[in-house]
Enzyme design. Structure first.
Site, short mmCIF file in Angstrom:
data_model
loop_
_atom_site.label_atom_id
_atom_site.label_comp_id
_atom_site.label_asym_id
_atom_site.label_seq_id
_atom_site.Cartn_x
_atom_site.Cartn_y
_atom_site.Cartn_z
N SER A 189 0.92 -1.24 0.01
CA SER A 189 -0.06 0.01 0.14
C SER A 189 1.00 1.25 0.14
O SER A 189 1.79 1.34 -0.85
CB SER A 189 -1.00 0.01 1.01
OG SER A 189 -1.98 0.77 1.11
N ASP B 254 -8.88 -5.08 -6.18
CA ASP B 254 -8.12 -4.07 -5.53
C ASP B 254 -8.12 -2.56 -6.46
O ASP B 254 -7.48 -2.73 -7.27
CB ASP B 254 -6.77 -4.39 -4.84
CG ASP B 254 -6.02 -3.32 -3.92
OD1 ASP B 254 -7.20 -2.34 -3.69
OD2 ASP B 254 -4.90 -3.86 -3.67
N HIS C 61 -7.89 -5.33 -0.37
CA HIS C 61 -6.52 -4.72 -0.26
C HIS C 61 -5.73 -5.22 0.88
O HIS C 61 -4.35 -4.91 0.78
CB HIS C 61 -6.79 -3.17 -0.16
CG HIS C 61 -5.50 -2.27 -0.09
ND1 HIS C 61 -4.74 -2.28 -1.17
CD2 HIS C 61 -5.04 -1.59 0.91
CE1 HIS C 61 -3.53 -1.30 -1.11
NE2 HIS C 61 -3.76 -0.94 0.29
#
EC number: 3.1.1.-
Length: 408
Positions: free
Chosen positions: A223, A291, A328
């Site tokens: 991320s 995602d 995610h």
């Protein structure tokens, strides 16, 4: 999880051949390698103090000497953390991605713990086939809101790309990510050096220390941490931090590999092209098809590196209609790596990875499995009953390096 072949194949698994022939079908040793690095990223989430009411919010729970013994990694004796990384940012970014403690006496009011530098121990080097230096960047498990909030103009990447950034094309990167990477605060006991310089200084020290050994540098993140890993890996390769200052003419260059999961886009096409021109640099980017974060920013930015596409919606273990956070979630990515066989080959766990892990910080596992959601909770939320019968918060182990960001 370890295979003896991983040591002899480490250059191939780290991208010497750009992972040609390893991704479809996904090579079993590469699966294990990716999961090992994913666990090292997961350690940053497990060790981070995210309780706003704690005066230690934004810090790491554990001393760096004890980190891998206190978190859930498959081989805790293979690496030793040598330095913690702290990051700050400008005002436009700070409140969106950095945690501030409610307590005014908190130590991390203007910065956060963002990861660590680690190096393979003698035990690890023997098992891995070389002395691996790892830089792990902490990201965020939150879904779309944080990346959508960071609507900032691009900034020049020339400062981190060395000669590759001085070719007249002026490659650009996301200003927010660059701010986290390069900002310093002379009033902070933890961030007098930028996160960038903390890492580069430690890598230079380790490269000198192990100049007579075969080494590699692996930069990892998920991320937000994936974008920082992308910048950091390019910086290391472009500015020759993958060589020892004690080696004549920098003749020995360690390969630099970035391994990232769920990464937003970091820079424009100019940055992508400069990244790909760096001869010692490789990057494998794991993307989960449902995602949405890897598609941000949607305009003016380009994907970097080689993509490994997985789709966790094919897993029979996960909720059929999972949330954005599920798609995610890092543990879900690692679950996908363990069992992904392509769009038309079904899903089967080749690596025996416990499915309960996907519920560690989220609600991802199908209801038929008796595993509580978000089960990773520190005992009594780190409240400890003292001899006087009163409860106090003890969530942080003091580290000698907490206020020593200028050493070595």
């Amino acid at each position: 999880m370890f295979s003896c072949d991983m040591a002899s194949r480490w250059r191939e698994l780290h991208g010497s051949g750009h992972w040609d022939g390893l991704l479809d079908p996904l090579d079993v040793d590469l699966r294990r390698c990716l999961i090992t690095y994913g666990e090292m990223i997961m350690a940053t989430y497990e060790a981070f103090i995210g309780e706003h009411r704690s005066p230690n919010a934004g810090m790491c729970r554990y001393r760096h000497a004890d980190l891998f013994r206190r978190v859930d990694v498959s081989h805790p004796g293979w690496y030793a953390a040598t330095r913690y990384i702290y990051a700050t940012a400008n005002a436009d970014v700070h409140g969106k991605v950095l945690l501030r403690p409610l307590c005014r006496e908190g130590r991390a009011t203007e910065c956060n713990w963002m990861g660590y530098v680690a190096v393979a121990t003698d035990e690890g080097a023997a098992a891995l086939g070389r002395r691996d230096i790892v830089v792990a960047w902490r990201g965020t498990q939150r879904a779309l809101e944080w990346v959508a909030d960071l609507k900032l103009a691009p900034a020049s990447a020339a400062g981190i790309l060395g000669p590759e950034g001085a070719d007249g094309t002026d490659p650009s990167v996301h200003r927010g990510y660059l701010s986290l990477y390069t900002s310093e605060d002379q009033c902070s006991e933890l961030n007098k050096q930028s996160a960038r310089m903390q890492v580069l200084t430690e890598i230079a020290r380790l490269m000198d220390k192990y100049k007579d050994e075969e080494t590699s540098i692996t930069v990892i993140g998920h991320s937000l941490g994936a974008t920082l890993a992308t910048l950091n890996a390019a910086d290391i390769a472009a500015n020759s931090y993958n060589t020892s200052s004690l080696s004549p003419s920098g003749e020995t260059r360690a390969p630099v590999t970035a391994v990232v999961f769920g990464s937003p886009r970091t820079g424009d096409r100019g940055f992508r092209d400069a990244f790909h021109r760096l001869r010692d640099l490789r990057m494998l980017r794991v993307r989960n098809r449902p995602d949405r974060i890897p598609h941000y920013p949607p305009v003016g930015y380009a994907d970097v590196g080689v993509e490994l596409l997985i789709d966790t919606r094919l897993s029979p273990f996960l909720r059929r209609h999972g949330s954005e956070s599920q798609s995610h979630d890092l543990e879900c990515h690692l679950h996908g790596v363990a069992g992904w066989h392509g769009d038309h080959r079904g899903f089967e766990l080749v690596v025996d990875r416990d499915v309960a892990l996907v519920n560690k910080f989220d609600d991802c596992l199908a209801d038929e499995y008796p595993v509580p959601v978000r089960w990773k909770v520190h005992h009594n939320k780190s409240m400890v009953k003292g001899p006087d019968g009163r409860w106090v918060l003890q969530d942080h182990e003091p580290d000698d390096d907490d206020d020593d960001d200028d050493d070595d």
